[in-house]
Every structure is written in C-alpha cells, then in structure tokens.
Design a protein around this motif. Structure first.
Motif, PDB file in Angstrom:
ATOM      1  N   ALA A  77       0.827  -1.211   0.000  1.00 24.10           N
ATOM      2  CA  ALA A  77       0.000   0.000   0.000  1.00 24.10           C
ATOM      3  C   ALA A  77       0.862   1.261   0.000  1.00 24.10           C
ATOM      4  O   ALA A  77       0.562   2.235  -0.703  1.00 24.10           O
ATOM      5  CB  ALA A  77      -0.940  -0.003   1.204  1.00 24.10           C
ATOM      6  N   SER A  78       1.954   1.230   0.763  1.00 29.03           N
ATOM      7  CA  SER A  78       2.860   2.378   0.822  1.00 29.03           C
ATOM      8  C   SER A  78       3.527   2.624  -0.528  1.00 29.03           C
ATOM      9  O   SER A  78       3.650   3.772  -0.977  1.00 29.03           O
ATOM     10  CB  SER A  78       3.912   2.149   1.910  1.00 29.03           C
ATOM     11  OG  SER A  78       4.817   3.219   1.968  1.00 29.03           O
ATOM     12  N   ALA A  80       2.340   1.729  -3.487  1.00 25.93           N
ATOM     13  CA  ALA A  80       1.304   2.232  -4.398  1.00 25.93           C
ATOM     14  C   ALA A  80       1.034   3.714  -4.153  1.00 25.93           C
ATOM     15  O   ALA A  80       0.919   4.499  -5.100  1.00 25.93           O
ATOM     16  CB  ALA A  80       0.026   1.413  -4.249  1.00 25.93           C
ATOM     17  N   ALA A  81       0.962   4.104  -2.890  1.00 20.01           N
ATOM     18  CA  ALA A  81       0.711   5.512  -2.564  1.00 20.01           C
ATOM     19  C   ALA A  81       1.864   6.404  -3.021  1.00 20.01           C
ATOM     20  O   ALA A  81       1.644   7.461  -3.627  1.00 20.01           O
ATOM     21  CB  ALA A  81       0.480   5.665  -1.061  1.00 20.01           C
ATOM     22  N   LYS A  82       3.089   5.991  -2.739  1.00 21.02           N
ATOM     23  CA  LYS A  82       4.251   6.804  -3.111  1.00 21.02           C
ATOM     24  C   LYS A  82       4.414   6.933  -4.622  1.00 21.02           C
ATOM     25  O   LYS A  82       4.910   7.943  -5.109  1.00 21.02           O
ATOM     26  CB  LYS A  82       5.531   6.214  -2.510  1.00 21.02           C
ATOM     27  CG  LYS A  82       5.642   6.418  -1.012  1.00 21.02           C
ATOM     28  CD  LYS A  82       6.925   5.828  -0.488  1.00 21.02           C
ATOM     29  CE  LYS A  82       7.097   6.044   0.999  1.00 21.02           C
ATOM     30  NZ  LYS A  82       8.393   5.515   1.480  1.00 21.02           N
ATOM     31  N   ASP A  84       1.872   6.830  -6.658  1.00 21.60           N
ATOM     32  CA  ASP A  84       0.589   7.312  -7.156  1.00 21.60           C
ATOM     33  C   ASP A  84      -0.040   6.283  -8.089  1.00 21.60           C
ATOM     34  O   ASP A  84      -0.510   6.604  -9.174  1.00 21.60           O
ATOM     35  CB  ASP A  84       0.758   8.665  -7.857  1.00 21.60           C
ATOM     36  CG  ASP A  84      -0.564   9.388  -8.050  1.00 21.60           C
ATOM     37  OD1 ASP A  84      -1.469   9.181  -7.217  1.00 21.60           O
ATOM     38  OD2 ASP A  84      -0.691  10.134  -9.041  1.00 21.60           O
ATOM     39  N   THR A  86      -2.663   2.907  -8.859  1.00 23.14           N
ATOM     40  CA  THR A  86      -4.013   2.466  -8.515  1.00 23.14           C
ATOM     41  C   THR A  86      -4.038   1.053  -7.946  1.00 23.14           C
ATOM     42  O   THR A  86      -5.062   0.627  -7.440  1.00 23.14           O
ATOM     43  CB  THR A  86      -4.926   2.519  -9.751  1.00 23.14           C
ATOM     44  OG1 THR A  86      -4.361   1.695 -10.777  1.00 23.14           O
ATOM     45  CG2 THR A  86      -5.080   3.947 -10.249  1.00 23.14           C
TER      46      THR A  86
END
Length: 103
Positions: A77-78, A80-82, A84, A86
């Motif tokens: 999740a980290s 994917a967030a960093k 950007d 989906t």
C-alpha cells in the motif's frame, strides 16, 4: 521475473546502485535518476517491489522477507501511494517508468 532471476543467482538491486558500463547508455553527470526519484522508496519497499514485479502475493512476500502478511500489505500500500498507483500492477508499471526497477 525478478524472483526467477534471484533464484538463478542473479543480484537484484535498484538501478541507482548500478554503474553504467557505457557512457552511451547514460550520462553519468546527470546521476542515475532525477533527484526526486532517488529516495522515493525505502530499501525494504524496493525489496517488496522486486517481489511484486515477479508476481508475488502478499503471503509470498511475507514468507520471503520474514515479515507478517499485514506488514507485507502495508508495504504494498505504501509503494502504491508513493508511486501514485491504482494497484499492484500499476505500481510495478510506474516503477518501471521511473526506472526504479528493470523488467
């Protein structure tokens, strides 16, 4: 792919750690990546990303790295967030575009 290469004895590492052998491939004066991309992911996240690129599930990532499945999910999740992204596949695609990993 990265997992298969590692199983065959190849070293898997971020491109930032690899020196190019030919100046035709890369101009060393520019550095391996633009400055904002160099520290985008932690060393552990790069390990997880390599396993993601090889198609590993969270359970397999956890087993390979000796961490809990919950921690593996957190790292995914980290990442994917960093980046950007989906999802898992998009995270790998973004990492390739940013030259954080090679496939």
């Amino acid at each position: 792919m990265a997992v298969e290469a590692a199983a065959r004895g190849f070293a898997i590492m971020p491109r930032a750690l690899v020196k190019p052998e030919s100046s035709a491939i890369h101009d060393a004066s520019d550095g391996p990546f633009p400055p904002h991309e160099t520290n985008l992911l932690t060393a552990r996240e790069l390990e997880v990303l390599g396993l993601l690129a090889g198609g590993a599930s969270n359970k397999l990532i956890a087993r390979r790295l000796g961490i809990s499945v919950h921690t593996a999910k957190f790292h995914v999740a980290s990442i994917a967030a960093k980046l950007d992204a989906t999802g898992r596949t998009d995270a790998v695609a973004q990492a390739v575009r940013l030259r954080l990993i090679m496939l």
